[in-house]
Design a protein around this motif. Structure first.
Motif, PDB file in Angstrom:
ATOM      1  N   ARG A 142      82.214  13.042  73.507  1.00 42.64           N
ATOM      2  CA  ARG A 142      83.371  12.613  74.290  1.00 42.64           C
ATOM      3  C   ARG A 142      83.852  13.764  75.160  1.00 42.64           C
ATOM      4  N   LEU A 143      84.195  13.397  76.400  1.00 39.25           N
ATOM      5  CA  LEU A 143      84.683  14.427  77.313  1.00 39.25           C
ATOM      6  C   LEU A 143      86.131  14.805  77.027  1.00 39.25           C
ATOM      7  N   PHE A 144      86.903  13.810  76.633  1.00 40.29           N
ATOM      8  CA  PHE A 144      88.311  14.065  76.356  1.00 40.29           C
ATOM      9  C   PHE A 144      88.726  13.219  75.176  1.00 40.29           C
ATOM     10  N   HIS A 145      89.298  13.871  74.223  1.00 37.53           N
ATOM     11  CA  HIS A 145      89.812  13.149  73.064  1.00 37.53           C
ATOM     12  C   HIS A 145      91.054  13.891  72.579  1.00 37.53           C
ATOM     13  N   PRO A 146      92.243  13.312  72.746  1.00 38.30           N
ATOM     14  CA  PRO A 146      93.475  14.032  72.408  1.00 38.30           C
ATOM     15  C   PRO A 146      93.574  14.421  70.936  1.00 38.30           C
ATOM     16  N   ASP A 147      93.019  13.593  70.047  1.00 38.88           N
ATOM     17  CA  ASP A 147      93.117  13.907  68.619  1.00 38.88           C
ATOM     18  C   ASP A 147      92.230  15.078  68.219  1.00 38.88           C
ATOM     19  N   LEU A 148      91.098  15.220  68.875  1.00 43.35           N
ATOM     20  CA  LEU A 148      90.171  16.291  68.534  1.00 43.35           C
ATOM     21  C   LEU A 148      90.413  17.558  69.345  1.00 43.35           C
ATOM     22  N   GLY A 149      91.230  17.458  70.371  1.00 40.16           N
ATOM     23  CA  GLY A 149      91.516  18.633  71.185  1.00 40.16           C
ATOM     24  C   GLY A 149      90.417  18.944  72.186  1.00 40.16           C
ATOM     25  N   THR A 150      89.455  18.048  72.351  1.00 39.85           N
ATOM     26  CA  THR A 150      88.394  18.266  73.316  1.00 39.85           C
ATOM     27  C   THR A 150      88.940  18.046  74.717  1.00 39.85           C
ATOM     28  N   ARG A 151      88.735  19.002  75.581  1.00 36.80           N
ATOM     29  CA  ARG A 151      89.239  18.908  76.947  1.00 36.80           C
ATOM     30  C   ARG A 151      88.151  19.289  77.939  1.00 36.80           C
ATOM     31  N   LEU A 152      88.344  18.862  79.179  1.00 37.79           N
ATOM     32  CA  LEU A 152      87.439  19.256  80.242  1.00 37.79           C
ATOM     33  C   LEU A 152      87.760  20.677  80.680  1.00 37.79           C
ATOM     34  N   ARG A 153      86.740  21.363  81.174  1.00 37.53           N
ATOM     35  CA  ARG A 153      86.980  22.668  81.787  1.00 37.53           C
ATOM     36  C   ARG A 153      87.612  22.438  83.152  1.00 37.53           C
ATOM     37  N   ASP A 154      88.163  23.479  83.752  1.00 35.87           N
ATOM     38  CA  ASP A 154      88.809  23.349  85.055  1.00 35.87           C
ATOM     39  C   ASP A 154      87.843  22.890  86.144  1.00 35.87           C
ATOM     40  N   ASP A 155      86.555  23.183  85.995  1.00 35.08           N
ATOM     41  CA  ASP A 155      85.582  22.823  87.023  1.00 35.08           C
ATOM     42  C   ASP A 155      84.918  21.466  86.769  1.00 35.08           C
ATOM     43  N   GLN A 156      85.352  20.728  85.754  1.00 36.13           N
ATOM     44  CA  GLN A 156      84.765  19.431  85.428  1.00 36.13           C
ATOM     45  C   GLN A 156      85.660  18.292  85.925  1.00 36.13           C
ATOM     46  N   LEU A 157      85.019  17.178  86.305  1.00 32.57           N
ATOM     47  CA  LEU A 157      85.728  15.986  86.760  1.00 32.57           C
ATOM     48  C   LEU A 157      85.252  14.774  85.973  1.00 32.57           C
ATOM     49  N   VAL A 158      86.111  13.788  85.850  1.00 34.39           N
ATOM     50  CA  VAL A 158      85.746  12.530  85.212  1.00 34.39           C
ATOM     51  C   VAL A 158      85.728  11.461  86.296  1.00 34.39           C
ATOM     52  N   ASN A 159      84.621  10.732  86.405  1.00 39.73           N
ATOM     53  CA  ASN A 159      84.573   9.683  87.413  1.00 39.73           C
ATOM     54  C   ASN A 159      84.641   8.289  86.797  1.00 39.73           C
ATOM     55  N   HIS A 160      84.813   8.189  85.497  1.00 44.09           N
ATOM     56  CA  HIS A 160      85.003   6.908  84.820  1.00 44.09           C
ATOM     57  C   HIS A 160      86.130   7.054  83.810  1.00 44.09           C
ATOM     58  N   PHE A 161      86.930   6.041  83.729  1.00 50.41           N
ATOM     59  CA  PHE A 161      88.042   6.032  82.797  1.00 50.41           C
ATOM     60  C   PHE A 161      87.944   4.780  81.941  1.00 50.41           C
ATOM     61  N   PRO A 162      88.504   4.799  80.742  1.00 47.93           N
ATOM     62  CA  PRO A 162      88.483   3.582  79.917  1.00 47.93           C
ATOM     63  C   PRO A 162      89.112   2.417  80.688  1.00 47.93           C
ATOM     64  N   ASN A 163      88.468   1.281  80.627  1.00 48.24           N
ATOM     65  CA  ASN A 163      88.932   0.058  81.290  1.00 48.24           C
ATOM     66  C   ASN A 163      89.029   0.182  82.809  1.00 48.24           C
ATOM     67  N   HIS A 164      88.267   1.087  83.399  1.00 48.08           N
ATOM     68  CA  HIS A 164      88.330   1.260  84.850  1.00 48.08           C
ATOM     69  C   HIS A 164      87.940  -0.005  85.600  1.00 48.08           C
ATOM     70  N   LEU A 165      87.176  -0.881  84.973  1.00 49.25           N
ATOM     71  CA  LEU A 165      86.788  -2.130  85.641  1.00 49.25           C
ATOM     72  C   LEU A 165      87.991  -3.009  85.952  1.00 49.25           C
ATOM     73  N   GLU A 166      89.082  -2.802  85.235  1.00 50.35           N
ATOM     74  CA  GLU A 166      90.301  -3.581  85.494  1.00 50.35           C
ATOM     75  C   GLU A 166      90.856  -3.283  86.883  1.00 50.35           C
ATOM     76  N   LEU A 167      90.494  -2.157  87.462  1.00 49.32           N
ATOM     77  CA  LEU A 167      90.959  -1.819  88.807  1.00 49.32           C
ATOM     78  C   LEU A 167      89.840  -1.790  89.834  1.00 49.32           C
ATOM     79  N   THR A 168      88.625  -1.460  89.426  1.00 50.59           N
ATOM     80  CA  THR A 168      87.547  -1.292  90.391  1.00 50.59           C
ATOM     81  C   THR A 168      86.822  -2.592  90.704  1.00 50.59           C
ATOM     82  N   ARG A 169      86.865  -3.575  89.845  1.00 46.44           N
ATOM     83  CA  ARG A 169      86.306  -4.886  90.170  1.00 46.44           C
ATOM     84  C   ARG A 169      87.393  -5.714  90.827  1.00 46.44           C
ATOM     85  N   LYS A 170      87.078  -6.256  91.993  1.00 46.54           N
ATOM     86  CA  LYS A 170      88.096  -6.967  92.769  1.00 46.54           C
ATOM     87  C   LYS A 170      88.696  -8.154  92.020  1.00 46.54           C
TER      88      LYS A 170
END
Length: 89
Positions: A1-29
Motif C-alpha cells: 500500500r502506498l498510503f495507509h494511515p493506520d500503518l504510518g506508510t506515507r509517500l515520499r515528497d517526490d511520489q504522486l498517486v494517480n488513483h484514489f479509492p472509488n475514483h471511478l465515482e468521479l472519473t466515469r461520466k
C-alpha cells in the motif's frame, strides 16, 4: 500500500498517486452524473440553480429512456452528445 494511515506508510515528497479509492465515482461520466444528481436531490431546488447550473441535462440510458424521449421531443433541434458508459475513449 502506498498510503495507509493506520500503518504510518506515507509517500515520499517526490511520489504522486494517480488513483484514489472509488475514483471511478468521479472519473466515469455516468457515475459522476449519478453522484451529482444525488447531491442535488439532497440539497434541494435552490442549491441546484445556484451551484450546478453548468451541468447539462443528462440521461443515463436505458434507465432514463422515457425522460430522454420527452426532452428530445421538447427540443428537437438541440444537439445531443452520447457517451458510452465505462469506455476508454
Amino acid at each position: 500500500r502506498l498510503f495507509h494511515p493506520d500503518l504510518g506508510t506515507r509517500l515520499r515528497d517526490d511520489q504522486l498517486v494517480n488513483h484514489f479509492p472509488n475514483h471511478l465515482e468521479l472519473t466515469r461520466k455516468d457515475q459522476m452524473v449519478k453522484n451529482v444528481k444525488r447531491w442535488l436531490r439532497e440539497q434541494g431546488r435552490d442549491k441546484q440553480r445556484e451551484v450546478f447550473d453548468f451541468v447539462p441535462v443528462t440521461h443515463l440510458l436505458p434507465a432514463d429512456y422515457s425522460l430522454f424521449v420527452e426532452e428530445f421531443r421538447r427540443c428537437p433541434r438541440a444537439t445531443w452528445i452520447m457517451k458510452p458508459a465505462n469506455a476508454a475513449q
